[in-house]
Design a protein around this motif. Structure first.
Motif, PDB file in Angstrom:
ATOM      1  N   ASP A   1       9.317 -21.620  38.517  1.00 41.92           N
ATOM      2  CA  ASP A   1       8.097 -22.101  37.838  1.00 41.92           C
ATOM      3  C   ASP A   1       6.999 -21.475  38.278  1.00 41.92           C
ATOM      4  O   ASP A   1       5.852 -21.506  37.347  1.00 41.92           O
ATOM      5  CB  ASP A   1       8.444 -23.537  37.959  1.00 41.92           C
ATOM      6  N   GLU A   2       6.993 -21.291  39.369  1.00 40.86           N
ATOM      7  CA  GLU A   2       5.674 -20.733  40.117  1.00 40.86           C
ATOM      8  C   GLU A   2       5.162 -19.310  39.431  1.00 40.86           C
ATOM      9  O   GLU A   2       4.102 -19.149  39.161  1.00 40.86           O
ATOM     10  CB  GLU A   2       5.678 -20.559  41.580  1.00 40.86           C
ATOM     11  N   ASP A   3       6.211 -18.398  39.322  1.00 43.36           N
ATOM     12  CA  ASP A   3       6.050 -17.189  38.603  1.00 43.36           C
ATOM     13  C   ASP A   3       5.676 -17.394  37.109  1.00 43.36           C
ATOM     14  O   ASP A   3       4.731 -16.678  36.782  1.00 43.36           O
ATOM     15  CB  ASP A   3       7.196 -16.292  38.985  1.00 43.36           C
ATOM     16  N   LEU A   4       6.164 -18.183  36.648  1.00 43.37           N
ATOM     17  CA  LEU A   4       6.019 -18.438  35.171  1.00 43.37           C
ATOM     18  C   LEU A   4       4.432 -19.199  35.069  1.00 43.37           C
ATOM     19  O   LEU A   4       3.897 -18.682  34.124  1.00 43.37           O
ATOM     20  CB  LEU A   4       6.812 -19.405  34.393  1.00 43.37           C
ATOM     21  N   ALA A   5       4.115 -19.982  35.879  1.00 44.90           N
ATOM     22  CA  ALA A   5       2.654 -20.345  35.848  1.00 44.90           C
ATOM     23  C   ALA A   5       1.635 -19.561  36.135  1.00 44.90           C
ATOM     24  O   ALA A   5       0.683 -19.229  35.348  1.00 44.90           O
ATOM     25  CB  ALA A   5       2.529 -21.390  36.781  1.00 44.90           C
ATOM     26  N   TRP A   6       2.074 -18.385  36.885  1.00 45.76           N
ATOM     27  CA  TRP A   6       1.108 -17.298  37.185  1.00 45.76           C
ATOM     28  C   TRP A   6       1.260 -16.252  35.813  1.00 45.76           C
ATOM     29  O   TRP A   6      -0.040 -15.936  35.200  1.00 45.76           O
ATOM     30  CB  TRP A   6       1.729 -16.255  38.547  1.00 45.76           C
TER      31      TRP A   6
ATOM     32  N   MET B   1       8.561  -8.620  39.116  1.00 44.36           N
ATOM     33  CA  MET B   1       9.308  -8.824  38.073  1.00 44.36           C
ATOM     34  C   MET B   1       8.353  -9.584  37.239  1.00 44.36           C
ATOM     35  O   MET B   1       8.431  -9.363  36.099  1.00 44.36           O
ATOM     36  CB  MET B   1      10.680  -9.608  38.541  1.00 44.36           C
ATOM     37  N   LYS B   2       7.891 -10.540  37.727  1.00 50.65           N
ATOM     38  CA  LYS B   2       6.578 -11.386  36.926  1.00 50.65           C
ATOM     39  C   LYS B   2       5.662 -10.318  36.301  1.00 50.65           C
ATOM     40  O   LYS B   2       5.104 -10.641  35.287  1.00 50.65           O
ATOM     41  CB  LYS B   2       5.887 -12.620  37.829  1.00 50.65           C
ATOM     42  N   GLU B   3       5.402  -9.319  37.085  1.00 44.32           N
ATOM     43  CA  GLU B   3       4.276  -8.565  36.547  1.00 44.32           C
ATOM     44  C   GLU B   3       4.866  -7.708  35.160  1.00 44.32           C
ATOM     45  O   GLU B   3       4.458  -7.385  34.290  1.00 44.32           O
ATOM     46  CB  GLU B   3       3.824  -7.343  37.725  1.00 44.32           C
ATOM     47  N   ARG B   4       6.281  -7.350  35.585  1.00 38.85           N
ATOM     48  CA  ARG B   4       6.877  -6.813  34.185  1.00 38.85           C
ATOM     49  C   ARG B   4       6.992  -7.610  33.021  1.00 38.85           C
ATOM     50  O   ARG B   4       6.774  -7.328  31.894  1.00 38.85           O
ATOM     51  CB  ARG B   4       8.319  -6.345  34.618  1.00 38.85           C
ATOM     52  N   TYR B   5       7.180  -8.980  33.352  1.00 43.27           N
ATOM     53  CA  TYR B   5       7.321  -9.869  31.986  1.00 43.27           C
ATOM     54  C   TYR B   5       5.871 -10.184  31.387  1.00 43.27           C
ATOM     55  O   TYR B   5       5.764 -10.171  30.242  1.00 43.27           O
ATOM     56  CB  TYR B   5       7.675 -11.047  32.894  1.00 43.27           C
ATOM     57  N   LEU B   6       4.892 -10.327  32.393  1.00 37.62           N
ATOM     58  CA  LEU B   6       3.519 -10.218  31.751  1.00 37.62           C
ATOM     59  C   LEU B   6       3.160  -9.035  30.789  1.00 37.62           C
ATOM     60  O   LEU B   6       2.662  -9.125  29.626  1.00 37.62           O
ATOM     61  CB  LEU B   6       2.559 -10.249  33.116  1.00 37.62           C
ATOM     62  N   GLU B   7       3.638  -7.921  31.339  1.00 35.88           N
ATOM     63  CA  GLU B   7       3.474  -6.658  30.606  1.00 35.88           C
ATOM     64  C   GLU B   7       4.045  -6.590  29.150  1.00 35.88           C
ATOM     65  O   GLU B   7       3.590  -6.359  28.073  1.00 35.88           O
ATOM     66  CB  GLU B   7       3.869  -5.468  31.502  1.00 35.88           C
TER      67      GLU B   7
END
Length: 77
Positions: free
Chosen positions: A46-51, A1-7
């Motif tokens: 928050d950890e994922d958003l920081a990443w 999910m965090k990878e998709r957000y970054l993309e």
């Protein structure tokens, strides 16, 4: 999910930078990407958003470098 957000974050930045050149369909795509980003952001901790921020920062430095060196060519002479 965090990878998709970054993309999506990368896609949105690039599309916003060339917004005036987007056709109607691409502008609709941009709007959909932004909606998807908001939905994903609400699900990330928050950890994922920081990443994401750290990864995005690294990518953005390269992106800006490319924009300035390739697309905004300095005068020579």
């Amino acid at each position: 999910m965090k990878e998709r957000y970054l993309e999506l974050k990368k896609i949105v930045v690039e599309m916003n930078d060339s917004y005036e050149f987007l056709n109607v369909e691409e502008r609709e795509d941009l709007e959909n990407y932004q909606k998807e980003m908001k939905l994903l952001e609400s699900k990330l901790n928050d950890e994922d958003l920081a990443w994401v921020d750290e990864q995005f920062k690294e990518w953005y430095e390269k992106y800006i470098m490319m924009e300035t060196l390739v697309f905004i060519k300095p005068k020579t002479g």
